[in-house]
Design an enzyme around this catalytic site. Structure first.
Site, PDB file in Angstrom:
ATOM      1  CG  ASP A 137     -13.547   6.262  -0.813  1.00 18.71           C
ATOM      2  OD1 ASP A 137     -13.605   6.103   0.423  1.00 18.71           O
ATOM      3  OD2 ASP A 137     -12.496   6.135  -1.467  1.00 18.71           O
ATOM      4  NE  ARG A 151      -3.877   0.625   1.923  1.00 13.36           N
ATOM      5  CZ  ARG A 151      -5.086   0.674   2.489  1.00 13.36           C
ATOM      6  NH1 ARG A 151      -5.260   1.373   3.584  1.00 13.36           N
ATOM      7  NH2 ARG A 151      -6.110   0.039   1.955  1.00 13.36           N
ATOM      8  CD  GLN A 182     -13.057  -2.249  -0.411  1.00 12.33           C
ATOM      9  OE1 GLN A 182     -12.228  -2.155   0.488  1.00 12.33           O
ATOM     10  NE2 GLN A 182     -14.212  -2.882  -0.236  1.00 12.33           N
ATOM     11  CB  CYS A 218     -13.922   0.988   0.163  1.00 12.49           C
ATOM     12  SG  CYS A 218     -13.242   2.643   0.393  1.00 12.49           S
ATOM     13  NE  ARG A 272     -10.008  -5.558   0.491  1.00 10.20           N
ATOM     14  CZ  ARG A 272      -9.288  -4.520   0.932  1.00 10.20           C
ATOM     15  NH1 ARG A 272      -9.888  -3.471   1.455  1.00 10.20           N
ATOM     16  NH2 ARG A 272      -7.968  -4.504   0.816  1.00 10.20           N
ATOM     17  CG  HIS A 309      -8.505   0.030  -2.751  1.00 10.86           C
ATOM     18  ND1 HIS A 309      -7.702  -1.053  -2.423  1.00 10.86           N
ATOM     19  CD2 HIS A 309      -9.150   0.373  -1.595  1.00 10.86           C
ATOM     20  CE1 HIS A 309      -7.854  -1.334  -1.141  1.00 10.86           C
ATOM     21  NE2 HIS A 309      -8.725  -0.499  -0.622  1.00 10.86           N
TER      22      HIS A 309
HETATM   23  N1  NVA Z   1      -9.952   6.569  -1.213  1.00 14.15           N
HETATM   24  C1  NVA Z   1      -9.533   6.181   0.113  1.00 14.15           C
HETATM   25  C2  NVA Z   1      -9.746   4.713   0.295  1.00 14.15           C
HETATM   26  C3  NVA Z   1      -9.378   4.193   1.661  1.00 14.15           C
HETATM   27  C4  NVA Z   1      -9.553   2.701   1.784  1.00 14.15           C
HETATM   28  C5  NVA Z   1      -8.080   6.550   0.314  1.00 14.15           C
HETATM   29  O1  NVA Z   1      -7.292   6.370  -0.626  1.00 14.15           O
HETATM   30  O2  NVA Z   1      -7.729   7.010   1.391  1.00 14.15           O
HETATM   31  N1   CP Z   2     -11.164  -0.302   2.587  1.00 13.58           N
HETATM   32  C1   CP Z   2      -9.896  -0.360   3.005  1.00 13.58           C
HETATM   33  O1   CP Z   2      -8.966  -0.593   2.215  1.00 13.58           O
HETATM   34  O2   CP Z   2      -9.740  -0.159   4.330  1.00 13.58           O
HETATM   35  P1   CP Z   2      -8.370   0.071   5.126  1.00 13.58           P
HETATM   36  O3   CP Z   2      -7.858   1.430   4.726  1.00 13.58           O
HETATM   37  O4   CP Z   2      -8.764   0.003   6.565  1.00 13.58           O
HETATM   38  O5   CP Z   2      -7.391  -0.995   4.738  1.00 13.58           O
END
Ligand code: NVA
Ligand code: CP
Length: 308
Positions: free
Chosen positions: A220, A104, A134, A260, A288, A131
């Site tokens: 989101d 990540r 997800q 998500c 997930r 992502h």
């Molecule tokens: N769009 C959000 C998703 C978090 C799971 C982010 O990138 O922070």
């Molecule tokens: N939806 C998701 O990826 O959650 P986290 O940021 O908690 O991993």
């Protein structure tokens, strides 16, 4: 040795997703029956986090454990990656010690550079752009509740972020439509996402028009990780983009709501919708685990026969 990475949703074909969903269904059923399934004994997953996470870390770490293997958490805050070790060098070293890697991070380019130098499969656990894990879970969840997503309409309300980009890629693979509604200046960039055409999405200035007759409404956070400096401006710009009961009422009667998570109640979604009967957000989160177990099994063992 030939192996695959999972960096973008369109790295996999529809046929591969159908296979993964079949495996995820079986793996989920075994898990629910407390039956042990250990195809990845002695395999090690390294999880590299450059951003916070609850669901992604837990689902990968628990998932690898439940498959008989081990997950190791690495953060850029306390590894040499955070002190300037080149991504390419880190990839060469880490991939000599483990069997599979999840990352990540911020820029998608970073994960691409890592994957290019990795000896083992690399999974995208979220970048600024995508992502895919997800959306794999979300489409699996939609299918569990309503059957095939092909031919359906998904309304995306809010920021054209990593989740939105991935929905757009998925629409081409699964042949459904996405109605995208974003505030001015926060719109999609189809050319950057590598879409093959314009036939699977439509843009709407008014979110209330985007949700009309939709089968699924999804949104989101307004401020994704890494965009915190824009928080105050974004809260003003997105004020009209809260998915509330009034908006849900414009969609089909049996429309689902997805997010998500983590959610900001009262910003992009009202508590009434998040906790309401159309919301399947907790199933999305749980799935997930099951879908990523299928993904790791596939990346490490290839296609297996059904029922084992
Ligand atoms: N769009 C959000 C998703 C978090 C799971 C982010 O990138 O922070
Ligand atoms: N939806 C998701 O990826 O959650 P986290 O940021 O908690 O991993």
């Amino acid at each position: 040795m030939q192996f695959k990475h999972f960096l973008k949703f369109n790295d996999f074909s529809r046929e591969e997703y159908e296979y993964l969903f079949e495996r995820a269904r079986w793996i989920k059923q075994e898990f629910k029956q407390y039956r042990q399934y250990w195809p990845l004994v002695d395999r090690t997953l390294a999880m590299i986090f450059d951003k916070n996470s609850t669901r992604t870390r837990l689902s990968f770490e628990a998932g690898m454990h439940q498959l008989g293997g081990t997950g190791i958490y690495l953060s850029t805050h306390d590894t040499q990656l955070g002190r300037g070790e080149p991504v390419e060098d880190a990839a060469r070293v880490i991939s000599r010690m483990v069997d599979i890697i999840m990352i990540r991070t911020h820029k998608h380019d970073t994960i691409q550079r890592f994957a290019k130098n990795s000896r083992v499969p690399v999974i995208n656990g979220l970048t600024n752009e995508y992502h895919p894990c997800q959306i794999m879970s979300d489409i699996f969840t939609y299918t569990e509740h309503r059957g095939s997503i092909t031919g359906k309409t998904v309304a995306w309300i809010g920021d054209a972020n990593n989740m939105c980009n991935t929905w757009l890629q998925a629409a081409e693979i699964f042949d459904f439509r996405v109605h995208v509604s974003t505030p001015p200046g926060y719109g999609i960039h189809p050319e950057r996402i590598g879409l093959s055409g314009t036939g699977h999405y439509e843009e709407f200035a008014n979110p209330r028009k985007a949700v009309i007759d939709a089968d699924l409404i999804t949104t989101d956070v307004w401020i994704s990780m890494g965009f915190e400096v824009e928080a105050e401006q974004r809260k003003k710009d997105f004020a009209e983009f809260c998915v509330n009961a009034e908006m849900m009422a414009l969609a089909k009667k049996d429309a689902l709501f997805m997010h998500c998570l983590p959610a900001h109640r009262g910003e992009e979604v009202s508590s009434e919708v998040l906790d309401g009967p159309q919301s399947v957000v907790w199933d999305e989160a749980e799935n997930r685990l099951h879908t990523q177990k299928a993904l790791m099994e596939y990346l490490l063992l290839g296609k297996l026969n059904a029922g084992n």
